[in-house]
Write a protein that holds these residues in place. Sequence first.
Motif, PDB file in Angstrom:
ATOM      1  N   GLY A   1      15.632  10.252  10.535  1.00  0.00           N
ATOM      2  CA  GLY A   1      16.806   9.391  10.656  1.00  0.00           C
ATOM      3  C   GLY A   1      17.423   9.450  12.046  1.00  0.00           C
ATOM      4  O   GLY A   1      17.804   8.422  12.614  1.00  0.00           O
ATOM      5  N   PHE A   2      17.505  10.656  12.618  1.00  0.00           N
ATOM      6  CA  PHE A   2      18.029  10.795  13.979  1.00  0.00           C
ATOM      7  C   PHE A   2      17.134  10.065  14.978  1.00  0.00           C
ATOM      8  O   PHE A   2      17.620   9.386  15.889  1.00  0.00           O
ATOM      9  CB  PHE A   2      18.122  12.281  14.359  1.00  0.00           C
ATOM     10  N   MET A   3      15.830  10.209  14.797  1.00  0.00           N
ATOM     11  CA  MET A   3      14.896   9.571  15.711  1.00  0.00           C
ATOM     12  C   MET A   3      15.004   8.055  15.613  1.00  0.00           C
ATOM     13  O   MET A   3      15.062   7.353  16.629  1.00  0.00           O
ATOM     14  CB  MET A   3      13.479  10.024  15.385  1.00  0.00           C
ATOM     15  N   TYR A   4      15.041   7.543  14.389  1.00  0.00           N
ATOM     16  CA  TYR A   4      15.180   6.105  14.198  1.00  0.00           C
ATOM     17  C   TYR A   4      16.530   5.596  14.716  1.00  0.00           C
ATOM     18  O   TYR A   4      16.640   4.446  15.145  1.00  0.00           O
ATOM     19  CB  TYR A   4      15.032   5.739  12.723  1.00  0.00           C
ATOM     20  N   PHE A   5      17.534   6.447  14.689  1.00  0.00           N
ATOM     21  CA  PHE A   5      18.831   6.066  15.253  1.00  0.00           C
ATOM     22  C   PHE A   5      18.677   5.681  16.716  1.00  0.00           C
ATOM     23  O   PHE A   5      19.221   4.662  17.167  1.00  0.00           O
ATOM     24  CB  PHE A   5      19.828   7.223  15.108  1.00  0.00           C
ATOM     25  N   GLY A   6      17.909   6.486  17.464  1.00  0.00           N
ATOM     26  CA  GLY A   6      17.671   6.160  18.869  1.00  0.00           C
ATOM     27  C   GLY A   6      16.949   4.838  19.026  1.00  0.00           C
ATOM     28  O   GLY A   6      17.294   4.016  19.873  1.00  0.00           O
ATOM     29  N   GLY A   7      15.943   4.610  18.171  1.00  0.00           N
ATOM     30  CA  GLY A   7      15.190   3.364  18.255  1.00  0.00           C
ATOM     31  C   GLY A   7      16.020   2.141  17.912  1.00  0.00           C
ATOM     32  O   GLY A   7      15.896   1.085  18.549  1.00  0.00           O
ATOM     33  N   GLN A   8      16.884   2.275  16.919  1.00  0.00           N
ATOM     34  CA  GLN A   8      17.680   1.113  16.514  1.00  0.00           C
ATOM     35  C   GLN A   8      18.877   0.883  17.436  1.00  0.00           C
ATOM     36  O   GLN A   8      19.355  -0.246  17.556  1.00  0.00           O
ATOM     37  CB  GLN A   8      18.145   1.274  15.060  1.00  0.00           C
ATOM     38  N   MET A   9      19.351   1.932  18.094  1.00  0.00           N
ATOM     39  CA  MET A   9      20.350   1.706  19.146  1.00  0.00           C
ATOM     40  C   MET A   9      19.738   0.877  20.269  1.00  0.00           C
ATOM     41  O   MET A   9      20.398   0.035  20.871  1.00  0.00           O
ATOM     42  CB  MET A   9      20.854   3.046  19.702  1.00  0.00           C
ATOM     43  N   ALA A  10      18.457   1.120  20.518  1.00  0.00           N
ATOM     44  CA  ALA A  10      17.745   0.279  21.493  1.00  0.00           C
ATOM     45  C   ALA A  10      17.713  -1.163  21.017  1.00  0.00           C
ATOM     46  O   ALA A  10      17.857  -2.096  21.807  1.00  0.00           O
ATOM     47  CB  ALA A  10      16.324   0.809  21.690  1.00  0.00           C
ATOM     48  N   GLY A  11      17.531  -1.352  19.711  1.00  0.00           N
ATOM     49  CA  GLY A  11      17.551  -2.697  19.158  1.00  0.00           C
ATOM     50  C   GLY A  11      18.903  -3.364  19.284  1.00  0.00           C
ATOM     51  O   GLY A  11      18.994  -4.593  19.412  1.00  0.00           O
ATOM     52  N   ALA A  12      19.958  -2.560  19.255  1.00  0.00           N
ATOM     53  CA  ALA A  12      21.303  -3.108  19.431  1.00  0.00           C
ATOM     54  C   ALA A  12      21.573  -3.468  20.887  1.00  0.00           C
ATOM     55  O   ALA A  12      22.268  -4.446  21.186  1.00  0.00           O
ATOM     56  CB  ALA A  12      22.342  -2.093  18.939  1.00  0.00           C
ATOM     57  N   ILE A  13      21.001  -2.694  21.800  1.00  0.00           N
ATOM     58  CA  ILE A  13      21.281  -2.876  23.226  1.00  0.00           C
ATOM     59  C   ILE A  13      20.386  -3.936  23.860  1.00  0.00           C
ATOM     60  O   ILE A  13      20.852  -4.827  24.582  1.00  0.00           O
ATOM     61  CB  ILE A  13      21.110  -1.532  23.963  1.00  0.00           C
ATOM     62  N   SER A  14      19.088  -3.846  23.597  1.00  0.00           N
ATOM     63  CA  SER A  14      18.119  -4.638  24.348  1.00  0.00           C
ATOM     64  C   SER A  14      18.290  -6.153  24.225  1.00  0.00           C
ATOM     65  O   SER A  14      18.371  -6.852  25.252  1.00  0.00           O
ATOM     66  CB  SER A  14      16.698  -4.242  23.944  1.00  0.00           C
ATOM     67  N   PRO A  15      18.367  -6.725  23.002  1.00  0.00           N
ATOM     68  CA  PRO A  15      18.497  -8.185  22.916  1.00  0.00           C
ATOM     69  C   PRO A  15      19.759  -8.723  23.571  1.00  0.00           C
ATOM     70  O   PRO A  15      19.740  -9.762  24.243  1.00  0.00           O
ATOM     71  CB  PRO A  15      18.495  -8.456  21.401  1.00  0.00           C
ATOM     72  N   SER A  16      20.891  -8.008  23.393  1.00  0.00           N
ATOM     73  CA  SER A  16      22.150  -8.496  23.955  1.00  0.00           C
ATOM     74  C   SER A  16      22.174  -8.354  25.470  1.00  0.00           C
ATOM     75  O   SER A  16      22.666  -9.242  26.180  1.00  0.00           O
ATOM     76  CB  SER A  16      23.337  -7.762  23.324  1.00  0.00           C
ATOM     77  N   VAL A  17      21.643  -7.239  25.996  1.00  0.00           N
ATOM     78  CA  VAL A  17      21.583  -7.062  27.447  1.00  0.00           C
ATOM     79  C   VAL A  17      20.681  -8.126  28.064  1.00  0.00           C
ATOM     80  O   VAL A  17      21.023  -8.737  29.090  1.00  0.00           O
ATOM     81  CB  VAL A  17      21.089  -5.650  27.818  1.00  0.00           C
ATOM     82  N   MET A  18      19.539  -8.364  27.453  1.00  0.00           N
ATOM     83  CA  MET A  18      18.635  -9.382  27.979  1.00  0.00           C
ATOM     84  C   MET A  18      19.275 -10.770  27.922  1.00  0.00           C
ATOM     85  O   MET A  18      19.158 -11.554  28.866  1.00  0.00           O
ATOM     86  CB  MET A  18      17.324  -9.374  27.200  1.00  0.00           C
ATOM     87  N   GLY A  19      19.977 -11.066  26.820  1.00  0.00           N
ATOM     88  CA  GLY A  19      20.661 -12.351  26.720  1.00  0.00           C
ATOM     89  C   GLY A  19      21.706 -12.516  27.806  1.00  0.00           C
ATOM     90  O   GLY A  19      21.840 -13.589  28.418  1.00  0.00           O
ATOM     91  N   PHE A  20      22.454 -11.451  28.076  1.00  0.00           N
ATOM     92  CA  PHE A  20      23.476 -11.485  29.124  1.00  0.00           C
ATOM     93  C   PHE A  20      22.846 -11.690  30.497  1.00  0.00           C
ATOM     94  O   PHE A  20      23.328 -12.495  31.306  1.00  0.00           O
ATOM     95  CB  PHE A  20      24.287 -10.185  29.104  1.00  0.00           C
ATOM     96  N   VAL A  21      21.737 -10.968  30.769  1.00  0.00           N
ATOM     97  CA  VAL A  21      21.070 -11.073  32.064  1.00  0.00           C
ATOM     98  C   VAL A  21      20.476 -12.471  32.251  1.00  0.00           C
ATOM     99  O   VAL A  21      20.554 -13.054  33.344  1.00  0.00           O
ATOM    100  CB  VAL A  21      19.974  -9.994  32.198  1.00  0.00           C
ATOM    101  N   ILE A  22      19.899 -13.016  31.185  1.00  0.00           N
ATOM    102  CA  ILE A  22      19.338 -14.371  31.264  1.00  0.00           C
ATOM    103  C   ILE A  22      20.426 -15.390  31.572  1.00  0.00           C
ATOM    104  O   ILE A  22      20.258 -16.282  32.409  1.00  0.00           O
ATOM    105  CB  ILE A  22      18.609 -14.733  29.950  1.00  0.00           C
TER     106      ILE A  22
END
Length: 405
Positions: free
Chosen positions: A344-365
């Motif tokens: 669960g802790f490990m997946y937490f890191g992966g899903q935080m990436a899911g929260a960050i990556s799409p929105s950051v990329m959308g903002f940069v685009i």
Amino acid sequence: MEKSNVSKQKYIILGILFFTWIVNYLDKLSMNVAIIPIAEEFQLNETQAGLIISVFFMSYAVMQLVGGFLSDKYGARRMILISVVLWSIFTIMTGFAWSFISLIAIRLLFGIGEGSFPAASSLAIADNFPKAERGRAKSTLTAATTVGSMISAIVAAALITSIGWRNLFFIFGTLGFFLTIALYFLLKPNVQYSENTQTVKTKVPLKKLLKMPMLWQLMLMYFGVSIVNWGLTSWMPTYMVKVKHLDMVAMGALSIIPALAALVAVVLTGWLIDKHAVGKEKYLIMVGAFIAGISLFFMTYASSIVMVVTFQSLTTAGCLFATTTILTLPLKYFSHDVIGTATGFMYFGGQMAGAISPSVMGFVITLFNGSYSAAFLFLMVMIIIPIVTAITLRTKNEALTTISI
């Protein structure tokens, strides 16, 4: 005869979990395609579209921590059943969304409903497979995610084109309820391979678990790889339609190729982990991440559709090479009674990436007036994280003496 029945049962469980992961990805990733007509209907810009994708991962990430603990406490079967029912409800609710705000709220609830499943499914593997087989068993479930990714794009594109995005979510949500019935009858508890079945069970305190270096290293590596995974998964459909001018059906069909490359990488990695890389898993992570980073660079500057798809396939394969290894390590090096919590802790890191990556990329685009080059550069930088972290990972000697307390 009894041994044969036990062996048959574990493969039945693996099969139903495999199918559950496929449905999980159908429900989760269909939004990456559906966001194209949704953005048009609700008049959303790239930043808003990215937020709709990311907000799911915010609650999903937090629930990884809770879901892992609950899986250890109440068992894999119960948490899997609850999770599938909840995510099916919110999949159907997505089809009733009427505004940007309603989509945000529904996606938040969606993440909560789905968040217990990854850790619970890993615990189910540990309950039914000996350690020598867990690499291949876990890689089979990881392969299901690539199959789900492959199917979701083309099925979502076809259904949206023919019956609309709302009906897409109604169909997928209903499928989840049928799946729940199958899980209820087939997912029977079997803890034969728990090392604690014939001894007094000693719980590892959470405080001690948090002091284990490997726990944080796995979470950080999974975070870095997942930034790339979720960034590409979220934005490649839009990139191919808006920048490369493909129609949705052609985009969905071409998305099969990177998914097939990922599937090959997953199967190969599972075999290597169990047979040839025991104690040397960090090299698999480093090689996979390096391949992903180099391929991502060439994909960014590729001019033709053929070259874009080729380097996207290599990027995806490299990411899955690293991801499969990272996801398998807890099953091999953590004591059974904390596998759910640690995963669960490990997946937490992966899903935080899911929260960050799409929105950051959308903002940069948006910031660069629709250009994707800077957004892909962001992914290239983030893939350095698992390479550097893997250098410090110790599994051959230290892990075996520190993970079991």
